[in-house]
Design a protein around this motif. Structure first.
Motif, PDB file in Angstrom:
ATOM      1  N   LEU A 163      20.269  19.155   1.691  1.00 42.12           N
ATOM      2  CA  LEU A 163      20.936  19.000   0.400  1.00 42.12           C
ATOM      3  C   LEU A 163      20.245  19.774  -0.857  1.00 42.12           C
ATOM      4  CD1 LEU A 163      22.142  15.339   0.890  1.00 42.12           C
ATOM      5  CD2 LEU A 163      23.554  17.335   0.717  1.00 42.12           C
ATOM      6  N   GLY A 164      19.119  20.301  -0.406  1.00 43.04           N
ATOM      7  CA  GLY A 164      18.180  21.068  -1.466  1.00 43.04           C
ATOM      8  C   GLY A 164      17.496  19.957  -2.226  1.00 43.04           C
ATOM      9  N   ILE A 165      17.429  18.753  -1.829  1.00 39.89           N
ATOM     10  CA  ILE A 165      16.307  17.635  -2.326  1.00 39.89           C
ATOM     11  C   ILE A 165      14.871  18.017  -2.050  1.00 39.89           C
ATOM     12  CG2 ILE A 165      15.803  15.296  -2.687  1.00 39.89           C
ATOM     13  CD1 ILE A 165      18.791  14.734  -1.686  1.00 39.89           C
ATOM     14  N   ASP A 166      13.960  17.927  -3.054  1.00 38.59           N
ATOM     15  CA  ASP A 166      12.592  18.120  -2.671  1.00 38.59           C
ATOM     16  C   ASP A 166      12.158  16.816  -1.981  1.00 38.59           C
ATOM     17  OD1 ASP A 166      12.167  20.709  -3.945  1.00 38.59           O
ATOM     18  OD2 ASP A 166      12.196  19.730  -5.984  1.00 38.59           O
ATOM     19  N   VAL A 167      11.217  17.012  -0.873  1.00 33.54           N
ATOM     20  CA  VAL A 167      11.002  15.648  -0.205  1.00 33.54           C
ATOM     21  C   VAL A 167       9.540  15.747  -0.332  1.00 33.54           C
ATOM     22  CG1 VAL A 167      11.002  14.451   2.102  1.00 33.54           C
ATOM     23  CG2 VAL A 167      13.107  15.666   1.197  1.00 33.54           C
ATOM     24  N   ILE A 168       8.898  14.397  -0.670  1.00 28.07           N
ATOM     25  CA  ILE A 168       7.667  14.322  -0.425  1.00 28.07           C
ATOM     26  C   ILE A 168       7.285  12.941   0.488  1.00 28.07           C
ATOM     27  CG2 ILE A 168       5.682  13.837  -1.863  1.00 28.07           C
ATOM     28  CD1 ILE A 168       6.560  15.572  -4.092  1.00 28.07           C
ATOM     29  N   THR A 169       6.601  13.253   1.284  1.00 29.75           N
ATOM     30  CA  THR A 169       5.944  12.059   2.061  1.00 29.75           C
ATOM     31  C   THR A 169       4.612  11.641   2.014  1.00 29.75           C
ATOM     32  OG1 THR A 169       5.622  13.060   3.913  1.00 29.75           O
ATOM     33  CG2 THR A 169       7.931  12.268   3.591  1.00 29.75           C
ATOM     34  N   VAL A 170       4.126  10.580   1.530  1.00 25.58           N
ATOM     35  CA  VAL A 170       2.641  10.308   1.401  1.00 25.58           C
ATOM     36  C   VAL A 170       2.232   9.448   2.403  1.00 25.58           C
ATOM     37  CG1 VAL A 170       2.678  10.903  -1.007  1.00 25.58           C
ATOM     38  CG2 VAL A 170       3.251   8.515  -0.351  1.00 25.58           C
ATOM     39  N   ILE A 214      14.283  11.103  -9.855  1.00 19.48           N
ATOM     40  CA  ILE A 214      13.334  11.065  -8.630  1.00 19.48           C
ATOM     41  C   ILE A 214      13.352   9.756  -8.033  1.00 19.48           C
ATOM     42  CG2 ILE A 214      10.879  11.171  -8.199  1.00 19.48           C
ATOM     43  CD1 ILE A 214      10.427  13.026 -10.713  1.00 19.48           C
ATOM     44  N   LEU A 215      13.520   9.929  -6.666  1.00 18.69           N
ATOM     45  CA  LEU A 215      13.797   8.494  -5.970  1.00 18.69           C
ATOM     46  C   LEU A 215      12.582   8.039  -5.363  1.00 18.69           C
ATOM     47  CD1 LEU A 215      15.841   6.471  -5.084  1.00 18.69           C
ATOM     48  CD2 LEU A 215      16.301   7.536  -2.948  1.00 18.69           C
ATOM     49  N   LEU A 216      12.330   6.599  -5.836  1.00 21.30           N
ATOM     50  CA  LEU A 216      10.910   6.281  -5.155  1.00 21.30           C
ATOM     51  C   LEU A 216      11.406   5.204  -3.714  1.00 21.30           C
ATOM     52  CD1 LEU A 216       8.804   5.565  -8.260  1.00 21.30           C
ATOM     53  CD2 LEU A 216       8.962   7.623  -7.006  1.00 21.30           C
ATOM     54  N   CYS A 217      11.164   5.598  -2.874  1.00 21.74           N
ATOM     55  CA  CYS A 217      11.522   4.402  -1.822  1.00 21.74           C
ATOM     56  C   CYS A 217      10.636   4.592  -0.540  1.00 21.74           C
ATOM     57  CB  CYS A 217      12.927   4.523  -1.505  1.00 21.74           C
ATOM     58  SG  CYS A 217      13.521   5.963  -0.520  1.00 21.74           S
ATOM     59  N   ASP A 218      10.134   3.246  -0.055  1.00 21.51           N
ATOM     60  CA  ASP A 218       9.294   3.403   0.975  1.00 21.51           C
ATOM     61  C   ASP A 218      10.362   3.272   2.360  1.00 21.51           C
ATOM     62  OD1 ASP A 218       9.535   0.363   2.217  1.00 21.51           O
ATOM     63  OD2 ASP A 218       9.382   0.184   0.107  1.00 21.51           O
ATOM     64  N   HIS A 219      10.112   3.474   3.455  1.00 20.59           N
ATOM     65  CA  HIS A 219      10.485   3.729   4.776  1.00 20.59           C
ATOM     66  C   HIS A 219      11.494   2.679   4.981  1.00 20.59           C
ATOM     67  CE1 HIS A 219       7.183   1.298   6.328  1.00 20.59           C
ATOM     68  NE2 HIS A 219       8.216   0.923   7.044  1.00 20.59           N
ATOM     69  N   SER A 254       0.853  -1.267  -0.044  1.00 18.89           N
ATOM     70  CA  SER A 254      -0.028   0.121  -0.161  1.00 18.89           C
ATOM     71  C   SER A 254       0.796   1.330   0.101  1.00 18.89           C
ATOM     72  CB  SER A 254      -1.192   0.165   1.234  1.00 18.89           C
ATOM     73  OG  SER A 254      -0.164   0.147   2.142  1.00 18.89           O
ATOM     74  N   GLU A 255       2.084   1.126   0.827  1.00 17.14           N
ATOM     75  CA  GLU A 255       3.030   2.305   0.655  1.00 17.14           C
ATOM     76  C   GLU A 255       3.251   2.504  -0.633  1.00 17.14           C
ATOM     77  OE1 GLU A 255       3.201   0.311   3.304  1.00 17.14           O
ATOM     78  OE2 GLU A 255       4.060   1.419   4.950  1.00 17.14           O
ATOM     79  N   LYS A 256       3.897   1.405  -1.502  1.00 15.25           N
ATOM     80  CA  LYS A 256       4.229   1.433  -2.888  1.00 15.25           C
ATOM     81  C   LYS A 256       3.312   2.092  -3.603  1.00 15.25           C
ATOM     82  CE  LYS A 256       7.772  -1.766  -2.007  1.00 15.25           C
ATOM     83  NZ  LYS A 256       8.352  -3.103  -2.035  1.00 15.25           N
ATOM     84  N   GLU A 257       2.048   1.597  -3.626  1.00 16.02           N
ATOM     85  CA  GLU A 257       1.215   2.258  -4.364  1.00 16.02           C
ATOM     86  C   GLU A 257       0.847   3.903  -4.188  1.00 16.02           C
ATOM     87  OE1 GLU A 257      -1.991  -1.370  -5.064  1.00 16.02           O
ATOM     88  OE2 GLU A 257      -2.249  -0.412  -3.292  1.00 16.02           O
ATOM     89  N   ARG A 258       1.003   4.192  -2.899  1.00 14.71           N
ATOM     90  CA  ARG A 258       0.713   5.496  -2.668  1.00 14.71           C
ATOM     91  C   ARG A 258       1.859   6.409  -3.378  1.00 14.71           C
ATOM     92  NH1 ARG A 258       0.730   6.646   2.894  1.00 14.71           N
ATOM     93  NH2 ARG A 258       0.807   4.227   3.059  1.00 14.71           N
ATOM     94  N   ILE A 259       2.982   5.819  -3.129  1.00 13.95           N
ATOM     95  CA  ILE A 259       4.249   6.570  -3.615  1.00 13.95           C
ATOM     96  C   ILE A 259       4.106   6.560  -5.111  1.00 13.95           C
ATOM     97  CG2 ILE A 259       6.706   6.214  -3.932  1.00 13.95           C
ATOM     98  CD1 ILE A 259       6.873   4.982  -1.170  1.00 13.95           C
ATOM     99  N   ILE A 267      20.398  13.318  -6.283  1.00 19.67           N
ATOM    100  CA  ILE A 267      18.893  13.163  -6.301  1.00 19.67           C
ATOM    101  C   ILE A 267      18.353  14.641  -6.475  1.00 19.67           C
ATOM    102  CG2 ILE A 267      16.757  12.265  -5.178  1.00 19.67           C
ATOM    103  CD1 ILE A 267      18.855  10.053  -6.316  1.00 19.67           C
ATOM    104  N   ASP A 268      17.493  14.655  -7.178  1.00 18.00           N
ATOM    105  CA  ASP A 268      16.592  15.965  -7.285  1.00 18.00           C
ATOM    106  C   ASP A 268      15.129  15.848  -6.416  1.00 18.00           C
ATOM    107  OD1 ASP A 268      18.032  17.389  -9.315  1.00 18.00           O
ATOM    108  OD2 ASP A 268      17.368  15.663 -10.564  1.00 18.00           O
ATOM    109  N   MET A 269      14.808  14.732  -6.258  1.00 19.10           N
ATOM    110  CA  MET A 269      13.299  14.658  -5.277  1.00 19.10           C
ATOM    111  C   MET A 269      13.203  13.108  -4.957  1.00 19.10           C
ATOM    112  SD  MET A 269       9.327  14.865  -6.987  1.00 19.10           S
ATOM    113  CE  MET A 269       9.341  16.779  -7.350  1.00 19.10           C
ATOM    114  N   ILE A 270      12.596  13.012  -3.718  1.00 15.30           N
ATOM    115  CA  ILE A 270      12.552  11.817  -3.248  1.00 15.30           C
ATOM    116  C   ILE A 270      11.089  11.713  -2.581  1.00 15.30           C
ATOM    117  CG2 ILE A 270      13.321  12.532  -0.904  1.00 15.30           C
ATOM    118  CD1 ILE A 270      14.526   9.852  -0.583  1.00 15.30           C
ATOM    119  N   ILE A 271      10.671  10.401  -2.994  1.00 13.20           N
ATOM    120  CA  ILE A 271       9.157  10.433  -2.454  1.00 13.20           C
ATOM    121  C   ILE A 271       9.022   9.048  -1.841  1.00 13.20           C
ATOM    122  CG2 ILE A 271       6.753  10.000  -3.316  1.00 13.20           C
ATOM    123  CD1 ILE A 271       7.226  11.235  -6.073  1.00 13.20           C
ATOM    124  N   THR A 272       8.701   9.348  -0.677  1.00  9.77           N
ATOM    125  CA  THR A 272       8.559   8.128   0.434  1.00  9.77           C
ATOM    126  C   THR A 272       7.507   8.250   1.342  1.00  9.77           C
ATOM    127  OG1 THR A 272       9.805   7.110   2.370  1.00  9.77           O
ATOM    128  CG2 THR A 272      10.011   9.454   2.189  1.00  9.77           C
TER     129      THR A 272
END
Lengths: 252, 252
Positions: free
Chosen positions: B245-252, B203-208, B77-82, B225-230
Motif C-alpha cells: 500500500l506504499g506505507i513506510d514500514v519500520i520494525t525495531v 505515523i502509526l505506533l503499535c507493538d505486535h 520494552s517494545e513500546k520504549e523502542r518504538i 497511514i503514511d508510516m507504521i513503526i512496530t
DNA sequence: ATCAAAATGAGCATAGTCAATCATTTCCAA
DNA sequence: TTGGAAATGATTGACTATGCTCATTTTGAT
C-alpha cells in the motif's frame, strides 16, 4: 468468598478509589474489621498496597502523592483545611467548575467518591480525578501554561463560554478589598473572567497570604463573588468589607 | 463418570463460575470431598486452576487482576523502542499531534528537550510535558475517559477540526491488514478519525500484540497511514501488505 | 500540651478445611 | 476367576480463617 478472592477484590477496589478505609472494606465484603486488617497486612507484606492508619492506599497513588512541587507548596495545611470546608458545600449531582491552582487541587482530592460533573482547566485536577468512578470529568483544553499547568487562551475561553455550571471554585493570586481580584498573567485573567460568567455561584478559595495583594491584571471586583473561604489569619477589616458586600465569609 | 471426565467438568465449571468450593463440587459430581480435593490438587499441579482455602478459582480470573499499572507495562520494552525510533522522525519546530495511549506516552517522554508545538488529547501526555521548557503544549479539551485518560467527544473533535499539524503519532487497539484500524470505543474512534484528517503525515505506533486484532469500531483503512513503526515480532505477511500500500514500514 | 475517641495488633476460641493414612471398591489384563 | 493397580471414601490430627476481647498506640481537636 475465599480469602484469595477477597484479596483480589480489595486490590481492585484500591485501584478504583486509590484509598480504602477498614470499615468501608469490612462492610463491602461482609467480614469483620479484624479480618480486613489481616488482609491488609498480608497484602502490604506482598507489596501490593500501602497500609495507613485507618485503611490503606494504592501503591502508585502513594508514589504520586507527595510530589516535589506539592511539598514546596506554601501554607499547605491552610489550603487543605480550606479545601475540606469547600467540599462540604458541594452536593451530589452538581456541576462544578474547578479553577487551576494548588488550593483547588486540594479540593479535587476531596471529591473522588462523589457523583459530580466537574469541568476544569487544570492539568493537575485532570490527573487527580481521571479515574474517579462517579465523576464526569471535562477538560477545557487550550494552551497549557508551564509550571502552573493551567489551560488558557482562546480555545479554553471558547469552551467556558459554551457552558453553565452550578458552582465555580476559584483560586486567585491577589485579593484586595478595593482592587478586587487580580492575577499576574493576562491569559489567566481573561480565563478567570469567563469562568466567573459561566457560574451561578462563585466561591473564592484563598489563604490569608493572598489577601491585600494586588497583581497586574484585574479579573473582577469583589462584588462578583458569592462566597469566600479563607483561613483564620485573614485580616478582619477585609472580612468585614466582604460581608458589607453581602459575600458569605467562612474562615477555617 | 471417569476421573478424567470429572476433571474436565471441574474446569468447565470453573470457566463458567470463575470459582468453586469443595462442597459445591462434591455435591455436583456426587463424590466425596476427599476426591474433589485430590482432583483440585492434581489440576493445580497441571496449572489448570488456582487452589484456594475452601475451593479453587479459575486462572484467568486470577489473571484478571492486571492493574492499570501492569497494563502499562505490557510489552513495555517494545513500546520504549518504538517510541525512541518514532522520536527520531521528529524535527525541531514541528507541530506534532500526539494521540492518547501508552506508546504515545513513551514517545512524549522522549521529547522534553525539543523545541516543538505539541497538541494532545491525553491527560498523561499533558502531565508529562507540562513543564518542558521549549514545548508549546496544547490540550484538545473534552470529556475525559476514565482509566485511559483520553479526552474525547464533540468538543475535542471541534478542537482538532480547527487545526493542522505536521505529524500525527497515532496509537490503536486493533490493526488488521484487511479491516484496517479499529478501537473498541465509538468516541475514541471518532476522535482518531478527526486526528487523521488534521495531519499531513500519519505515523502509526503499535507493538505486535495489536496486529491482526479487529475491534468494534473501524477508524480508518490502512491506506490512510503514511508510516507504521512496530516491533520485529510483527507478522511478515502484514508488513508486506503495508508495503504494498506504499506505507513506510519500520520494525525495531 | 492534653485528652478523648478511634484504630491497632496480639491473644484466644471456634468452625471449617486440609493432607495423610488406610480400608474398600472398581477396573482390567492374564 | 484372580491379582494388582488405580480410584474412592472415611477418619483424624493438624492447620487456616475468622471474630471477639483487651491493652496499647495513633490521631485529631481543643
Amino acid at each position: 468468598m475465599f480469602t484469595e478472592e477477597r484479596h483480589q477484590q480489595i486490590l481492585s477496589y484500591l485501584n478504583k478509589y486509590h484509598r480504602a478505609s477498614v470499615p468501608e472494606l469490612s462492610q463491602t465484603f461482609q467480614v469483620s474489621e479484624s479480618t480486613i486488617r489481616r488482609d491488609l497486612s498480608e497484602l502490604e507484606q506482598k507489596e501490593k498496597l500501602r497500609r495507613t492508619h485507618g485503611g490503606a492506599v494504592c501503591l502508585d497513588f502513594v508514589r504520586m502523592e507527595p510530589t516535589v512541587k506539592e511539598k514546596q507548596t506554601t501554607n499547605l495545611s491552610e489550603k487543605e483545611r480550606i479545601a475540606k470546608t469547600a467540599s462540604e458545600w458541594i452536593k451530589e449531582k452538581e456541576t462544578i467548575l474547578l479553577d487551576s491552582g494548588t488550593t483547588t487541587l486540594q479540593l479535587a482530592k476531596q471529591l473522588h467518591s462523589l457523583n459530580l460533573t466537574i469541568v476544569t482547566n487544570s492539568v493537575s485536577v485532570l490527573t487527580e480525578l481521571q479515574d474517579a468512578q462517579n465523576i464526569e470529568l471535562l477538560s477545557t483544553g487550550g494552551t497549557v501554561r508551564p509550571q502552573i499547568g493551567a489551560m488558557v487562551g482562546p480555545y479554553a475561553e471558547g469552551f467556558i463560554r459554551r457552558i453553565k455550571v452550578d458552582k465555580l471554585f476559584l483560586g486567585m493570586n491577589g485579593v484586595d478589598g478595593r482592587n478586587g481580584l487580580s492575577t499576574p498573567n493576562v491569559l489567566e485573567a481573561q480565563m478567570k473572567k469567563e469562568m466567573i460568567s459561566a457560574a451561578n455561584k462563585v466561591i473564592l478559595l484563598c489563604d490569608h497570604s493572598k489577601i491585600g495583594k494586588i497583581t497586574l491584571h484585574q479579573v473582577a471586583s469583589l462584588s462578583e463573588i458569592d462566597m469566600i473561604i479563607t483561613d483564620k489569619s485573614a485580616p478582619l477589616s477585609f472580612l468585614e468589607d466582604c460581608e458589607q458586600l453581602g459575600i458569605d465569609v467562612i474562615t477555617v
